[in-house]
Design an enzyme around this catalytic site. Structure first.
Site, PDB file in Angstrom:
ATOM      1  N   TYR A 208       0.811  -1.229   0.000  1.00 21.15           N
ATOM      2  CA  TYR A 208       0.000   0.000   0.000  1.00 21.15           C
ATOM      3  C   TYR A 208       0.841   1.275   0.000  1.00 21.15           C
ATOM      4  O   TYR A 208       0.421   2.285   0.562  1.00 21.15           O
ATOM      5  CB  TYR A 208      -0.951  -0.033   1.205  1.00 21.15           C
ATOM      6  CG  TYR A 208      -1.940  -1.179   1.115  1.00 21.15           C
ATOM      7  CD1 TYR A 208      -3.108  -1.061   0.358  1.00 21.15           C
ATOM      8  CD2 TYR A 208      -1.679  -2.397   1.727  1.00 21.15           C
ATOM      9  CE1 TYR A 208      -3.999  -2.122   0.247  1.00 21.15           C
ATOM     10  CE2 TYR A 208      -2.556  -3.467   1.608  1.00 21.15           C
ATOM     11  CZ  TYR A 208      -3.709  -3.316   0.876  1.00 21.15           C
ATOM     12  OH  TYR A 208      -4.581  -4.367   0.752  1.00 21.15           O
ATOM     13  N   HIS A 368     -20.666  -4.686  -9.563  1.00 20.25           N
ATOM     14  CA  HIS A 368     -19.349  -4.800  -8.925  1.00 20.25           C
ATOM     15  C   HIS A 368     -18.358  -5.500  -9.862  1.00 20.25           C
ATOM     16  O   HIS A 368     -17.249  -5.015 -10.087  1.00 20.25           O
ATOM     17  CB  HIS A 368     -19.495  -5.578  -7.609  1.00 20.25           C
ATOM     18  CG  HIS A 368     -18.197  -5.905  -6.932  1.00 20.25           C
ATOM     19  ND1 HIS A 368     -17.667  -5.135  -5.924  1.00 20.25           N
ATOM     20  CD2 HIS A 368     -17.305  -6.902  -7.139  1.00 20.25           C
ATOM     21  CE1 HIS A 368     -16.513  -5.659  -5.533  1.00 20.25           C
ATOM     22  NE2 HIS A 368     -16.264  -6.743  -6.253  1.00 20.25           N
ATOM     23  N   GLU A 369     -18.787  -6.612 -10.408  1.00 20.68           N
ATOM     24  CA  GLU A 369     -17.881  -7.382 -11.284  1.00 20.68           C
ATOM     25  C   GLU A 369     -17.493  -6.583 -12.520  1.00 20.68           C
ATOM     26  O   GLU A 369     -16.335  -6.582 -12.936  1.00 20.68           O
ATOM     27  CB  GLU A 369     -18.522  -8.715 -11.682  1.00 20.68           C
ATOM     28  CG  GLU A 369     -18.696  -9.694 -10.526  1.00 20.68           C
ATOM     29  CD  GLU A 369     -17.420  -9.910  -9.738  1.00 20.68           C
ATOM     30  OE1 GLU A 369     -16.324  -9.952 -10.340  1.00 20.68           O
ATOM     31  OE2 GLU A 369     -17.483 -10.002  -8.501  1.00 20.68           O
ATOM     32  N   HIS A 372     -14.608  -4.271 -12.056  1.00 23.68           N
ATOM     33  CA  HIS A 372     -13.276  -4.879 -12.278  1.00 23.68           C
ATOM     34  C   HIS A 372     -12.953  -4.893 -13.769  1.00 23.68           C
ATOM     35  O   HIS A 372     -11.839  -4.572 -14.184  1.00 23.68           O
ATOM     36  CB  HIS A 372     -13.263  -6.324 -11.772  1.00 23.68           C
ATOM     37  CG  HIS A 372     -13.288  -6.459 -10.277  1.00 23.68           C
ATOM     38  ND1 HIS A 372     -12.371  -5.866  -9.448  1.00 23.68           N
ATOM     39  CD2 HIS A 372     -14.110  -7.175  -9.449  1.00 23.68           C
ATOM     40  CE1 HIS A 372     -12.632  -6.193  -8.180  1.00 23.68           C
ATOM     41  NE2 HIS A 372     -13.687  -6.984  -8.155  1.00 23.68           N
ATOM     42  N   HIS A 496     -12.823 -16.351   0.687  1.00 27.00           N
ATOM     43  CA  HIS A 496     -11.520 -15.675   0.613  1.00 27.00           C
ATOM     44  C   HIS A 496     -10.481 -16.288   1.527  1.00 27.00           C
ATOM     45  O   HIS A 496      -9.283 -16.105   1.300  1.00 27.00           O
ATOM     46  CB  HIS A 496     -11.692 -14.187   0.920  1.00 27.00           C
ATOM     47  CG  HIS A 496     -12.643 -13.514  -0.035  1.00 27.00           C
ATOM     48  ND1 HIS A 496     -13.998 -13.765  -0.017  1.00 27.00           N
ATOM     49  CD2 HIS A 496     -12.435 -12.637  -1.042  1.00 27.00           C
ATOM     50  CE1 HIS A 496     -14.589 -13.049  -0.966  1.00 27.00           C
ATOM     51  NE2 HIS A 496     -13.663 -12.362  -1.608  1.00 27.00           N
TER      52      HIS A 496
HETATM   53  O1  X8Z Z   1     -15.860 -11.331  -3.167  1.00 23.16           O
HETATM   54  C1  X8Z Z   1     -16.495 -10.362  -3.465  1.00 23.16           C
HETATM   55  C2  X8Z Z   1     -16.837 -10.067  -4.929  1.00 23.16           C
HETATM   56  C3  X8Z Z   1     -15.780 -10.540  -5.841  1.00 23.16           C
HETATM   57  S1  X8Z Z   1     -14.295  -9.646  -5.666  1.00 23.16           S
HETATM   58  C4  X8Z Z   1     -18.120 -10.766  -5.282  1.00 23.16           C
HETATM   59  N1  X8Z Z   1     -16.962  -9.515  -2.505  1.00 23.16           N
HETATM   60  C5  X8Z Z   1     -16.707  -9.757  -1.086  1.00 23.16           C
HETATM   61  C6  X8Z Z   1     -17.434 -10.982  -0.586  1.00 23.16           C
HETATM   62  O2  X8Z Z   1     -18.300 -11.515  -1.284  1.00 23.16           O
HETATM   63  O3  X8Z Z   1     -17.153 -11.400   0.542  1.00 23.16           O
HETATM   64  C7  X8Z Z   1     -17.702  -8.281  -2.730  1.00 23.16           C
HETATM   65  C8  X8Z Z   1     -17.918  -7.679  -1.374  1.00 23.16           C
HETATM   66  C9  X8Z Z   1     -17.202  -8.529  -0.377  1.00 23.16           C
HETATM   67 ZN    ZN Z   2     -14.497  -7.750  -6.432  1.00 24.44          ZN
END
Ligand code: X8Z
Ligand code: ZN
Length: 599
Positions: A208, A368-369, A372, A496
């Site tokens: 960052y 959102h997508e 990107h 994630h």
């Molecule tokens: O993972 C995502 C996107 C893809 S980058 C759908 N998001 C996070 C999640 O789903 O936990 C968007 C907001 C938070």
């Molecule tokens: Zn995203």
């Protein structure tokens, strides 16, 4: 490169013999520049192959595609490591800014000198992605349910026993890959330490344009700015959940069980809006219902989003986007359904992979997508190493900024809402937004707080869940619906964590999108309340946006922020200001509800 994806090992390169200097000669600026140019070209090529392998691995989960992803993953790691080591030779030189930045980027990576370890790392990364993607809950005597179906139950059911069963069923999946994750973390740390980082968490925090400790302090500073707003919303939500589920399910004080918020990770509370909506003048418009009734399909959902971007003066999506993207969940094979955006060749070959359902929530996710994708397309003339967001929070903020412009007036304009349908009052509009944006904040903060501690070795595998729930309680005010299980892995039930995608980016994005929104509305000449502002159709705002997008990662992020907003700090105040009328209302409601409780 994948906009969201496994730890980005795009910064890969090879030390070709042509650029290998004679051992004793002093490095020169000219040699460094040549090295960087050649390295970049090689990385670009391998990145395309690696991207293709990852694309098929996530679109067709099989042993074979997993092996292919592992094969290329190892190659990318190998090249990244070689490049990082070779780059060190030039560290002391006075290079032009661009070259100095590229040299730094090359060293923000893992380095595993042992081929076996690289392969093991890549195999675990591919394996974790596949395991998460295949996860299902099979109710006793019933049909197995993939995550999408489980999420639908959590969104719509109000039966606490059912909610608990579904929540627990999904969280029973992740222990199966806990050991794989534990081994992966160890290898990742080894690679980070080879490059001089304390651990992988420190490597993440070093991306960052500031020292890692300063970044951690920034996160905490911003959290403190927004925490009072979250607390007000949490307090109000407790009253409403108690009214809906009774005092046996929802306690008067202390953490609230996590299965009652309409979402598997209780990270967004939009789906419980019907329980929370302000009684007077609350709008009863339901976008999900409209989309369902009209049988809006996945392609149409995507076209609505595309139309927003083109209304800002941005280009149409390439034909290949429509040919190659995955927009609906296939029935006959396993895929990783978690939405992601990809650029394969760094030019025109952009795609998304998403199992779109016709809901209000997914209507926003598709915007959102495409954020990107439009970022990828905007910076595709930058050199490879600058083809990225100003920082990863910027990448996550683009589409969300656009989605903040999805207002009732906008929906009327595009025919998704009747002209004479009454929009809600300010408080109910803000409440709906807050359930997505404010509810999310502590989750977005604590996920990486947990991971930083895991990577730092402060939390051992036996204590993963204990610490996870300490943080869930401390930051979110939530508790596990049932007791912690032996050798559980609740964090791993979140995409994630399993896929090892850093999460602080979403926290930053939630600040940035309100800063961007405010700046773009100003550019559009809008002067009313910001939650009613839509930049739809405003090419002037679009041009300002586009200018920042085109910078990619070529400059330190404060410069990109300045270009769009005139500010140079990521700050929570824009979000706090946006929700200020709601905060006042919540505090008054909470005061009255507390007084009524005492009677
Ligand atoms: O993972 C995502 C996107 C893809 S980058 C759908 N998001 C996070 C999640 O789903 O936990 C968007 C907001 C938070
Ligand atoms: Zn995203």
């Amino acid at each position: 490169m994948v906009a969201v994806g496994a730890f980005q090992i795009a910064h890969a390169a090879e030390t070709a013999s042509a650029t290998k200097p004679a051992a004793k000669s002093k490095p020169t600026v000219a040699e460094a520049e040549r090295f960087l140019n050649e390295t970049e070209a090689k990385m670009e090529k391998l990145n395309l192959d690696g991207g293709r392998a990852q694309w098929v691995a996530q679109n067709f989960i099989t042993e074979d595609t997993e092996a292919l992803a592992t094969y290329f993953g190892e190659k990318q790691l190998s090249l990244a490591g070689d490049a990082a080591l070779a780059a060190r030779r030039y560290n002391g030189l006075k290079l032009k800014d661009d070259y100095a930045r590229k040299l730094k980027f090359l060293q923000l990576t893992l380095m595993l000198p042992d081929a076996k370890e690289r392969e093991a790392y890549a195999a675990k990364q591919a394996g974790l992605n596949a395991a998460y993607g295949k996860g299902k809950y099979c109710p006793p005597g019933g049909e197995c349910m993939p995550l999408g179906e489980l999420e639908k139950v959590l969104a719509t059911s109000r039966d606490p026993a059912k909610l608990k069963e579904i929540w627990t069923g999904w969280h029973a999946q992740s222990p199966a890959y806990k050991q794989m994750y534990v081994d992966y973390v160890a290898l990742s740390n080894k690679g980070a330490r080879e490059m001089g980082f304390a651990d992988t968490g420190a490597l993440w925090r070093s991306q960052y344009d500031m020292p890692p400790e300063a970044f951690a302090a920034e996160m905490e500073r911003i959290w403190q700015q927004v925490k009072p707003l979250y607390d007000s919303l949490h307090t109000y939500t407790r009253y409403k959940l108690r009214a809906a589920y009774g005092p046996d399910v929802v306690p008067a004080t202390g953490p609230i069980p996590a299965h009652l918020f309409g979402n598997m990770w209780s990270q967004s509370w939009e789906n419980i809006y019907p329980l929370l909506k302000p009684a007077a003048n609350a709008g009863n418009y339901d976008l999900t219902k409209v989309l369902e009734e009209r049988k809006t399909d996945a392609k149409q959902m995507t076209q609505y989003a595309e139309k927003f971007y083109t209304s800002l003066g941005m280009r149409k999506l390439p034909e290949t986007f429509w040919e190659r993207s995955l927009l609906t969940k296939p029935r006959d094979r396993e895929v990783v359904c978690h939405a992601s955006a990809w650029t394969l060749d760094g030019k025109e070959d952009v795609r998304i992979k998403m199992c779109i359902r016709p809901t209000d929530e997914e209507f926003k996710v598709i915007h959102h997508e495409l954020g990107h994708i439009y970022y990828d397309l905007a910076y595709n003339k930058q050199p490879f190493l600058f083809q990225g967001g100003a920082n990863d929070g910027f990448h996550e903020a683009i589409g969300d900024t656009v989605a903040l412009s999805i207002t009732p007036d906008y929906l009327k304009k595009i025919g998704l809402m009747d002209q004479n349908q009454q929009a809600g009052d300010d408080v109910s509009e803000l409440m709906q937004r807050a359930l997505a944006k404010v509810a999310f904040l502590p989750f977005a903060y604590m996920v990486d707080k947990w991971r930083w501690d895991v990577y730092a070795g402060k939390v051992q595998p036996a204590d993963y869940d204990k610490t996870w729930w300490q943080l869930r309680e401390q930051y979110m005010g939530m508790s596990r619906p049932g007791p912690i299980t032996a050798n559980g892995f609740d964090a791993g039930a979140k995409y994630h964590v399993a896929a090892d995608v850093p999460y602080a980016r979403y926290f930053l994005a939630h600040m940035l999108q309100f800063q961007f929104h405010r700046a773009l509305c100003k550019e559009a000449g809008y002067t009313g309340p910001l939650h009613r502002c839509s930049i739809y159709g405003n090419e002037k705002a679009g041009a300002k946006f586009q200018k920042m997008l085109e910078m990619g990662a070529s400059k330190p992020w404060p410069e990109a922020l300045k270009a769009i907003s005139g500010e140079d700090r990521i700050d929570g105040q824009a979000l706090v200001d946006y929700f200020a009328p709601l905060k006042t209302w919540l505090d008054e409601q909470n005061r009255q509800l507390a007084a009524a409780d005492k009677k």
